[in-house]
Design a protein around this motif. Structure first.
Motif, PDB file in Angstrom:
ATOM      1  N   LYS A 197       0.931  -1.131   0.050  1.00  0.00           N
ATOM      2  CA  LYS A 197       0.248  -0.184   0.023  1.00  0.00           C
ATOM      3  C   LYS A 197       0.587   1.312  -0.181  1.00  0.00           C
ATOM      4  O   LYS A 197       0.462   2.506  -0.158  1.00  0.00           O
ATOM      5  CB  LYS A 197      -1.222  -0.038   0.715  1.00  0.00           C
ATOM      6  N   ILE A 198       2.484   1.232   0.404  1.00  0.00           N
ATOM      7  CA  ILE A 198       2.404   2.484   0.579  1.00  0.00           C
ATOM      8  C   ILE A 198       4.869   2.461   0.286  1.00  0.00           C
ATOM      9  O   ILE A 198       5.193   1.067   0.606  1.00  0.00           O
ATOM     10  CB  ILE A 198       2.632   3.124   2.045  1.00  0.00           C
ATOM     11  N   ALA A 199       5.015   2.513  -0.405  1.00  0.00           N
ATOM     12  CA  ALA A 199       6.696   2.314  -0.755  1.00  0.00           C
ATOM     13  C   ALA A 199       7.260   3.836  -0.247  1.00  0.00           C
ATOM     14  O   ALA A 199       6.967   4.606  -0.435  1.00  0.00           O
ATOM     15  CB  ALA A 199       6.988   2.381  -2.311  1.00  0.00           C
ATOM     16  N   VAL A 200       8.335   3.490   0.651  1.00  0.00           N
ATOM     17  CA  VAL A 200       9.289   4.531   0.958  1.00  0.00           C
ATOM     18  C   VAL A 200      10.424   5.032   1.033  1.00  0.00           C
ATOM     19  O   VAL A 200      11.518   3.535   0.898  1.00  0.00           O
ATOM     20  CB  VAL A 200       9.201   4.781   2.268  1.00  0.00           C
ATOM     21  N   ALA A 201      11.403   5.691   0.354  1.00  0.00           N
ATOM     22  CA  ALA A 201      12.782   6.000   0.540  1.00  0.00           C
ATOM     23  C   ALA A 201      12.957   7.094   1.376  1.00  0.00           C
ATOM     24  O   ALA A 201      12.346   8.405   1.595  1.00  0.00           O
ATOM     25  CB  ALA A 201      12.959   6.336  -1.109  1.00  0.00           C
ATOM     26  N   VAL A 202      14.167   7.000   2.560  1.00  0.00           N
ATOM     27  CA  VAL A 202      14.343   7.200   3.394  1.00  0.00           C
ATOM     28  C   VAL A 202      16.430   7.742   3.217  1.00  0.00           C
ATOM     29  O   VAL A 202      16.766   7.217   3.000  1.00  0.00           O
ATOM     30  CB  VAL A 202      13.828   7.281   4.671  1.00  0.00           C
ATOM     31  N   MET A 203      16.113   9.182   3.289  1.00  0.00           N
ATOM     32  CA  MET A 203      17.733   9.821   2.906  1.00  0.00           C
ATOM     33  C   MET A 203      17.871  10.396   4.106  1.00  0.00           C
ATOM     34  O   MET A 203      17.317  11.360   3.738  1.00  0.00           O
ATOM     35  CB  MET A 203      17.908   9.863   1.698  1.00  0.00           C
ATOM     36  N   VAL A 204      18.964  10.222   4.675  1.00  0.00           N
ATOM     37  CA  VAL A 204      19.212  11.012   6.207  1.00  0.00           C
ATOM     38  C   VAL A 204      20.886  11.473   5.434  1.00  0.00           C
ATOM     39  O   VAL A 204      21.645  10.629   5.751  1.00  0.00           O
ATOM     40  CB  VAL A 204      19.272  10.322   7.476  1.00  0.00           C
ATOM     41  N   GLU A 205      21.296  12.843   5.415  1.00  0.00           N
ATOM     42  CA  GLU A 205      22.372  12.727   5.367  1.00  0.00           C
ATOM     43  C   GLU A 205      23.014  12.910   5.996  1.00  0.00           C
ATOM     44  O   GLU A 205      22.782  13.878   7.126  1.00  0.00           O
ATOM     45  CB  GLU A 205      22.737  14.418   4.705  1.00  0.00           C
ATOM     46  N   ASN A 206      24.743  12.409   6.239  1.00  0.00           N
ATOM     47  CA  ASN A 206      25.859  11.675   7.273  1.00  0.00           C
ATOM     48  C   ASN A 206      24.938  11.195   8.405  1.00  0.00           C
ATOM     49  O   ASN A 206      25.866  11.780   9.490  1.00  0.00           O
ATOM     50  CB  ASN A 206      25.918  13.501   7.582  1.00  0.00           C
ATOM     51  N   GLY A 207      23.664  10.791   8.295  1.00  0.00           N
ATOM     52  CA  GLY A 207      23.465   9.565   8.597  1.00  0.00           C
ATOM     53  C   GLY A 207      23.692   8.622   9.747  1.00  0.00           C
ATOM     54  O   GLY A 207      23.754   7.886  10.785  1.00  0.00           O
ATOM     55  N   GLU A 208      25.040   8.178   9.051  1.00  0.00           N
ATOM     56  CA  GLU A 208      26.263   7.183   9.198  1.00  0.00           C
ATOM     57  C   GLU A 208      24.761   5.747   8.309  1.00  0.00           C
ATOM     58  O   GLU A 208      25.130   5.055   8.060  1.00  0.00           O
ATOM     59  CB  GLU A 208      26.792   6.690  10.404  1.00  0.00           C
ATOM     60  N   SER A 209      24.131   5.407   9.394  1.00  0.00           N
ATOM     61  CA  SER A 209      23.709   4.050   9.387  1.00  0.00           C
ATOM     62  C   SER A 209      22.241   3.664   8.792  1.00  0.00           C
ATOM     63  O   SER A 209      21.542   3.918   9.485  1.00  0.00           O
ATOM     64  CB  SER A 209      23.763   3.571  10.573  1.00  0.00           C
ATOM     65  N   GLY A 210      22.292   3.610   7.975  1.00  0.00           N
ATOM     66  CA  GLY A 210      20.810   2.879   7.305  1.00  0.00           C
ATOM     67  C   GLY A 210      19.706   2.561   8.297  1.00  0.00           C
ATOM     68  O   GLY A 210      18.097   2.484   8.110  1.00  0.00           O
ATOM     69  N   GLY A 211      20.341   1.014   9.097  1.00  0.00           N
ATOM     70  CA  GLY A 211      19.146   0.350   9.827  1.00  0.00           C
ATOM     71  C   GLY A 211      19.087   0.796  10.697  1.00  0.00           C
ATOM     72  O   GLY A 211      18.317   1.046  10.857  1.00  0.00           O
ATOM     73  N   ARG A 212      19.752   2.212  11.993  1.00  0.00           N
ATOM     74  CA  ARG A 212      20.009   2.472  12.896  1.00  0.00           C
ATOM     75  C   ARG A 212      18.904   3.794  12.910  1.00  0.00           C
ATOM     76  O   ARG A 212      18.198   4.647  13.484  1.00  0.00           O
ATOM     77  CB  ARG A 212      21.166   2.751  13.775  1.00  0.00           C
ATOM     78  N   VAL A 213      19.132   4.807  11.536  1.00  0.00           N
ATOM     79  CA  VAL A 213      18.737   5.496  11.343  1.00  0.00           C
ATOM     80  C   VAL A 213      17.511   5.559  10.627  1.00  0.00           C
ATOM     81  O   VAL A 213      16.658   6.836  10.657  1.00  0.00           O
ATOM     82  CB  VAL A 213      19.750   7.107  11.595  1.00  0.00           C
ATOM     83  N   ALA A 214      17.858   5.408   9.453  1.00  0.00           N
ATOM     84  CA  ALA A 214      16.839   5.327   7.959  1.00  0.00           C
ATOM     85  C   ALA A 214      15.780   4.408   8.392  1.00  0.00           C
ATOM     86  O   ALA A 214      14.391   5.229   7.908  1.00  0.00           O
ATOM     87  CB  ALA A 214      17.138   5.633   6.349  1.00  0.00           C
ATOM     88  N   ALA A 215      15.375   3.004   8.709  1.00  0.00           N
ATOM     89  CA  ALA A 215      14.882   2.055   8.922  1.00  0.00           C
ATOM     90  C   ALA A 215      13.718   2.704   9.852  1.00  0.00           C
ATOM     91  O   ALA A 215      12.500   2.878   9.789  1.00  0.00           O
ATOM     92  CB  ALA A 215      15.276   1.362   8.852  1.00  0.00           C
ATOM     93  N   PRO A 216      14.621   3.791  10.592  1.00  0.00           N
ATOM     94  CA  PRO A 216      13.765   3.559  12.009  1.00  0.00           C
ATOM     95  C   PRO A 216      11.685   4.667  11.453  1.00  0.00           C
ATOM     96  O   PRO A 216      10.743   4.863  11.713  1.00  0.00           O
ATOM     97  CB  PRO A 216      13.445   4.425  13.382  1.00  0.00           C
ATOM     98  N   VAL A 217      12.725   5.769  10.740  1.00  0.00           N
ATOM     99  CA  VAL A 217      11.756   6.562   9.834  1.00  0.00           C
ATOM    100  C   VAL A 217      10.773   6.178   9.248  1.00  0.00           C
ATOM    101  O   VAL A 217       9.628   6.104   9.576  1.00  0.00           O
ATOM    102  CB  VAL A 217      12.890   7.817   8.736  1.00  0.00           C
ATOM    103  N   ALA A 218      11.469   5.251   8.146  1.00  0.00           N
ATOM    104  CA  ALA A 218      10.146   4.870   7.194  1.00  0.00           C
ATOM    105  C   ALA A 218       8.817   3.566   8.133  1.00  0.00           C
ATOM    106  O   ALA A 218       8.428   4.140   8.201  1.00  0.00           O
ATOM    107  CB  ALA A 218      11.534   3.477   5.902  1.00  0.00           C
ATOM    108  N   ARG A 219       9.671   3.202   8.998  1.00  0.00           N
ATOM    109  CA  ARG A 219       8.625   2.249  10.195  1.00  0.00           C
ATOM    110  C   ARG A 219       7.750   3.332  10.810  1.00  0.00           C
ATOM    111  O   ARG A 219       6.591   2.874  10.825  1.00  0.00           O
ATOM    112  CB  ARG A 219       9.715   1.852  11.265  1.00  0.00           C
ATOM    113  N   THR A 220       7.927   5.054  11.014  1.00  0.00           N
ATOM    114  CA  THR A 220       6.972   5.488  11.622  1.00  0.00           C
ATOM    115  C   THR A 220       6.374   5.578  10.673  1.00  0.00           C
ATOM    116  O   THR A 220       4.448   5.731  10.445  1.00  0.00           O
ATOM    117  CB  THR A 220       8.067   6.997  12.412  1.00  0.00           C
ATOM    118  N   LEU A 221       6.604   5.827   8.831  1.00  0.00           N
ATOM    119  CA  LEU A 221       5.823   6.084   8.212  1.00  0.00           C
ATOM    120  C   LEU A 221       4.408   4.406   7.610  1.00  0.00           C
ATOM    121  O   LEU A 221       3.349   4.978   7.626  1.00  0.00           O
ATOM    122  CB  LEU A 221       6.368   6.693   6.574  1.00  0.00           C
TER     123      LEU A 221
END
Length: 627
Positions: free
Chosen positions: A578-602
């Motif tokens: 139902k929803i596809a998401v792309a998250v990019m956090v500049e200089n966030g270092e870890s996709g699993g620890r930083v970007a993925a939780p943002v997507a989970r919220t969405l």
């Protein structure tokens, strides 16, 4: 001898007089005939022409600008509207001394030099002398009163009420909706001046610019009778303008707010897409700016602050941000390996923590420097094992990788109605030979296989390629517009769907992406904990600066802006997206620890019902209240 007396010849003299009378009559008749012919020419033959000239001396046509169409989100929340405002207009042909009048306006309204400079620039625009030019906007009540009291000293100047564009959501949708601004000289040369008569604004960016033709509307006209001084005496005829169409976007204000809150004060971009339609649900480029500053003309100070900010709030990261996609493209590389038959679902590769090309001492390191041992495709995806994908990329070669991955929109513009989009870069031998005048090296194929090197993509392209996997290869161009007054946009030039030799490979790749989120060794397992639905995703980390051979990545030793970017792509529910998401956090270092939780919220915000508001506690009874 006396001269003889001449006898008067009355008959001869009468003949002379008669001839003179005839000549005079003929002359008068000739003049009368010429006068009658001229009157016939003017009043009969050229009646229409002179009648028009006569009418133009007392009848003037005044344009009536149309009301610009409003913009709403999918739930009817207003994103762009028109608000009443008072502007100061100058009609140049009615101003006897323009410089003196401008000086008087400066004195009356206590304007600064910057304001006067801006006022003069607006007057210099190529407008017809009889057209009123707005030179100041959003007049205060005090300024309106001063102009009214001194109206007799200001011929050709008037205060006019009009509608001005307003963005109630301010910075929240600035990059998606865009903004309007005053028509400049370059735009004046390309627009239809008749269609924009009486209009002073035009879409500059975003939806406002792309759908300008729909939003603008059709100009109306008013024929008015004026006196010798140009004052309107009465309206003779009126043709009503046609308002622009109201646009409804796929964007969801609530989801947008959730995305912005999840990203917080960090720089980055978030794109959420509805796979079935391609509709963009959330569109975040952080930091942002207030588009209302640009509508009537931004000050030099405010523009300088935005332009010179190190965080680049004017930069649209969703469409123009080009980033190495990192491991977020490994699922596409895996699909390519299955499609071309260079590997199988169960084929294993040994990972000692690095990879070496045959007869080459250079070590291409895995992020886990100790290695994962024997890994197959599913485990390689779950662990985001670089060694496995170095090997797979080497087997595929850059030619096949470029051919297959280009089908997913990488390296090309994918949107339907976002004209500012960058194409990104999906490198190839031909591209490098043309742009760098160098051959392609095997090591460059390896790092392309993990989304590094020359490869660049926008967050929108990453979200789209993820939605394409969710759709099992069916193309739906990302679009912002849902409908204009109930009419949906027509999709054009849609690329062909991605067809696999074995359609079951779609399900297998989605299973591997679920392993990333729900598997025991998945790199983003923490972000999926407690989810009542299955998530298919892929984390990624993209280098900003190169690390020397054999050196370790040391976050503390790097400047904050030199640290790796954190990325994540995914969709949910995995079995019925139902929803596809792309998250990019500049200089966030870890996709699993930083970007993925943002997507989970969405995902939670879109898929789970909103929690009921907590009931307000009743105030304690008076006798129970604390003393």
């Amino acid at each position: 001898m006396a001269k003889p007396i001449r006898i008067k010849d009355h008959l001869n003299e009468a003949g002379i007089v008669q001839r003179r009378i005839i000549l005079a009559v003929l002359f008068i008749l000739l003049l009368s005939g010429g006068l009658l012919a001229r009157m016939f020419w003017l009043q009969v033959v050229q009646y229409e022409h002179h009648s028009t000239l006569s009418e133009n001396n007392r009848v003037h046509v005044q344009p009536i600008p149309p009301s610009r169409g409003r913009i709403y989100d999918r739930n009817g929340v207003v994103l762009a509207e028109n608000r009443p405002s008072f502007s100061l207009n100058i009609t140049r042909e009615r101003v006897p001394d323009l410089d003196a009048t401008v000086a008087l306006v400066k004195e009356l309204l206590e304007l600064g030099d910057e304001d006067i400079e801006q006022l003069k620039r607006r007057l210099d625009q190529r407008r017809r002398p009889f057209e009123a030019v707005p030179v100041m906007f959003n007049l205060t009540e005090d300024q309106i009163a001063r102009i009214a009291v001194n109206q007799f000293r200001l011929p050709g100047i008037e205060v006019q009420a009009s509608f001005v564009r307003h963005y109630p959501q301010a910075e929240h949708f600035a990059h998606a909706v865009g903004y309007v601004g005053r028509i400049n000289e370059r735009e004046m040369e390309r627009i239809d001046r008749v269609a924009y008569a009486g209009t002073h604004y035009i879409g500059k960016t975003g939806v406002e610019r792309f759908y300008e033709d729909l939003l603008h509307g059709k100009v109306g006209y008013e024929e008015v009778e004026t006196n010798a001084r140009g004052r309107v005496l009465r309206v003779l005829k009126r043709t009503e303008p046609e308002s622009g169409k109201d646009l409804t976007l796929h964007l969801d204000s609530r989801l947008q707010a959730v995305a912005e809150e999840a990203l917080g004060a960090r720089r980055g971009a978030i794109v959420a897409i509805e796979p079935q339609t391609g509709g963009v649900l959330a569109y975040v480029s952080q930091p942002s700016f207030d588009p209302n500053l640009f509508v009537t003309g931004i000050s030099h100070k405010d523009y300088g602050a935005l332009r010179d900010s190190i965080d680049q709030p004017l930069f649209n990261r969703v469409l123009r941000g080009l980033y190495p996609p990192g491991s977020t493209i490994k699922q596409i590389v895996a699909l390519a390996g299955l499609e071309y038959g260079v590997t199988t679902r169960t084929a294993r590769v040994y990972d000692p923590g690095f990879y070496q090309l045959p007869n080459n001492s250079h070590k291409y390191r895995n992020w886990n420097r100790y290695g994962d041992g024997w890994v197959d495709m599913k485990l390689a995806m779950a662990r985001s094992n670089d060694t496995y994908f170095y090997d797979l990329a080497h087997k595929l070669g850059i030619d096949r990788m470029h051919e297959f991955m280009s089908q997913f929109g990488l390296g090309s513009r994918v949107s339907l109605d976002m004209f500012e989009e960058s194409a990104g870069l999906m490198p190839s031998r031909e591209w490098k030979r043309a742009s760098r005048r160098q051959p392609w090296y095997p090591g460059e194929t390896l790092i392309t296989g993990i989304g590094q090197g020359y490869m660049l993509a926008t967050p929108l392209q990453l979200a789209h390629s993820t939605a394409l996997i969710a759709n099992r290869g069916v193309w739906k161009r990302p679009r912002l517009l849902a409908h204009a007054d109930g009419v949906a946009p027509q999709e054009t030039d849609t690329p062909p769907d991605v067809k696999l030799k074995n359609p079951d490979d779609w399900d297998f790749i989605i299973d591997t992406m679920e392993e990333v989120m729900h598997g025991e060794r998945g790199t983003s397992r923490a972000a999926a904990l407690g989810a009542p639905y299955r998530i298919a995703g892929k984390t990624g980390t993209a280098q900003v600066v190169a690390i020397a051979q054999g050196a370790r990545y040391d976050s503390a030793a790097l400047q904050e802006r030199h640290r790796d970017h954190a990325l994540y792509v995914g969709f949910a529910p995995a079995d019925d997206p139902k929803i596809a998401v792309a998250v990019m956090v500049e200089n966030g270092e870890s996709g699993g620890r930083v970007a993925a939780p943002v997507a989970r919220t969405l995902f939670d915000a879109w898929l789970l019902p909103e929690p009921d508001p907590e009931p307000e506690e009743d105030a304690p009874a008076e006798e129970d209240a604390a003393p």
